[in-house]
Design a protein around this motif. Structure first.
Motif, PDB file in Angstrom:
ATOM      1  N   THR A 171     -10.357  20.348 -17.496  1.00 16.20           N
ATOM      2  CA  THR A 171      -9.260  20.243 -16.530  1.00 16.20           C
ATOM      3  C   THR A 171      -9.492  21.258 -15.414  1.00 16.20           C
ATOM      4  OG1 THR A 171      -7.672  19.511 -18.199  1.00 16.20           O
ATOM      5  CG2 THR A 171      -6.779  20.471 -16.180  1.00 16.20           C
ATOM      6  N   VAL A 172      -9.544  20.774 -14.184  1.00 15.89           N
ATOM      7  CA  VAL A 172      -9.748  21.645 -13.029  1.00 15.89           C
ATOM      8  C   VAL A 172      -8.388  22.070 -12.493  1.00 15.89           C
ATOM      9  CG1 VAL A 172     -10.716  21.855 -10.720  1.00 15.89           C
ATOM     10  CG2 VAL A 172     -11.921  20.518 -12.461  1.00 15.89           C
ATOM     11  N   VAL A 173      -8.181  23.379 -12.404  1.00 14.53           N
ATOM     12  CA  VAL A 173      -6.893  23.924 -11.960  1.00 14.53           C
ATOM     13  C   VAL A 173      -7.098  24.716 -10.674  1.00 14.53           C
ATOM     14  CG1 VAL A 173      -4.897  25.322 -12.569  1.00 14.53           C
ATOM     15  CG2 VAL A 173      -6.139  24.067 -14.361  1.00 14.53           C
ATOM     16  N   ASN A 174      -6.347  24.358  -9.653  1.00 15.66           N
ATOM     17  CA  ASN A 174      -6.364  25.074  -8.383  1.00 15.66           C
ATOM     18  C   ASN A 174      -5.074  25.889  -8.293  1.00 15.66           C
ATOM     19  OD1 ASN A 174      -5.995  25.691  -5.548  1.00 15.66           O
ATOM     20  ND2 ASN A 174      -7.677  24.288  -5.167  1.00 15.66           N
ATOM     21  N   SER A 175      -5.214  27.217  -8.250  1.00 10.31           N
ATOM     22  CA  SER A 175      -4.039  28.099  -8.293  1.00 10.31           C
ATOM     23  C   SER A 175      -3.972  28.990  -7.056  1.00 10.31           C
ATOM     24  CB  SER A 175      -4.080  28.985  -9.547  1.00 10.31           C
ATOM     25  OG  SER A 175      -4.136  28.180 -10.716  1.00 10.31           O
ATOM     26  N   ARG A 176      -2.749  29.167  -6.566  1.00 10.84           N
ATOM     27  CA  ARG A 176      -2.521  30.019  -5.394  1.00 10.84           C
ATOM     28  C   ARG A 176      -1.452  31.065  -5.733  1.00 10.84           C
ATOM     29  NH1 ARG A 176      -1.802  27.166   0.280  1.00 10.84           N
ATOM     30  NH2 ARG A 176      -3.993  26.814  -0.274  1.00 10.84           N
ATOM     31  N   ASP A 177      -1.740  32.302  -5.372  1.00  9.24           N
ATOM     32  CA  ASP A 177      -0.802  33.396  -5.624  1.00  9.24           C
ATOM     33  C   ASP A 177       0.341  33.325  -4.616  1.00  9.24           C
ATOM     34  OD1 ASP A 177       0.556  35.710  -6.151  1.00  9.24           O
ATOM     35  OD2 ASP A 177      -1.168  37.053  -5.871  1.00  9.24           O
TER      36      ASP A 177
END
Length: 206
Positions: free
Chosen positions: A187-193
């Motif tokens: 699973t590819v997860v794109n996370s932004r703070d």
């Protein structure tokens, strides 16, 4: 007259022998002519096949050359695309993570150093849920399990994760199940703070 009759008889025999020899010679000549004709036809057929095969090979060589050139262009384009993607990931402030079906981290983009203070290799093999805030862990696990049910599923989550210094950072994450992709299998997860954005909204800043 006896000797004359004998001479005539002998001449007739010689004439018959000569006629037979001529017939035999004629048959031999005819057979040789047919053999030469068959040989000529076979030779012509062979020459025709050689020409046809030469043309086929020439066309095949052209097609092969085109295929090789096209493959080289495709490989060059792929290398350029991979280099562009790598550059974008390495310079992005977003954290790109790949999780296996158990939630273990198999890849982290270099931006994790800026966002969480960890080097990527420090977190590889660890389960991502160990870094999620206890109050968010149950919801995160439920969302993750839901997303792993079918390839192609994309889900959104807002979670708090622990920084290396012990503080908590709020992340806006979008995960896509790509377990059916051989090069990813996770699973590819794109996370932004969004910690500062939330703080600014809370205190009416900006």
């Amino acid at each position: 007259t006896g000797w004359l009759s004998s001479l005539l008889h002998r001449l007739r025999e010689q004439a018959e022998e000569l006629a037979q020899e001529r017939q035999a010679l004629a048959r031999e000549v005819a057979e040789r002519t047919r053999a030469e004709e068959l040989l000529r036809k076979a030779h012509d057929e062979l020459e025709k096949r050689v020409v046809e095969r030469t043309v086929e090979l020439a066309h095949a060589n052209v097609a092969l050359g085109n295929e090789i050139a096209e493959r080289q262009r495709a490989e060059q384009e792929l290398r350029r695309s991979e280099e562009k993607c790598r550059t974008l990931i390495e310079n992005s402030l977003d954290v790109i993570t790949i999780l296996d079906p158990n939630g273990a981290i198999t890849y982290l983009s270099p931006s994790v150093v800026e966002v969480f203070g960890y080097a990527p290799e420090e977190l590889l093999g660890h389960t991502v849920f160990d870094f999620i805030h206890p109050d968010d862990r149950g919801r995160a696990l439920e969302t993750f399990n839901l997303g792993t049910k079918a390839p192609g599923t994309t889900l959104y989550a807002e979670l708090r994760l622990r920084h290396r210094d012990g503080s908590w950072r709020t992340l806006e994450s979008i995960g896509t199940n790509l377990t059916d992709q051989p090069g990813i299998q996770g699973t590819v997860v794109n996370s932004r703070d969004i910690t500062r954005i939330l703080a600014a909204g809370k205190y009416g800043i900006g």
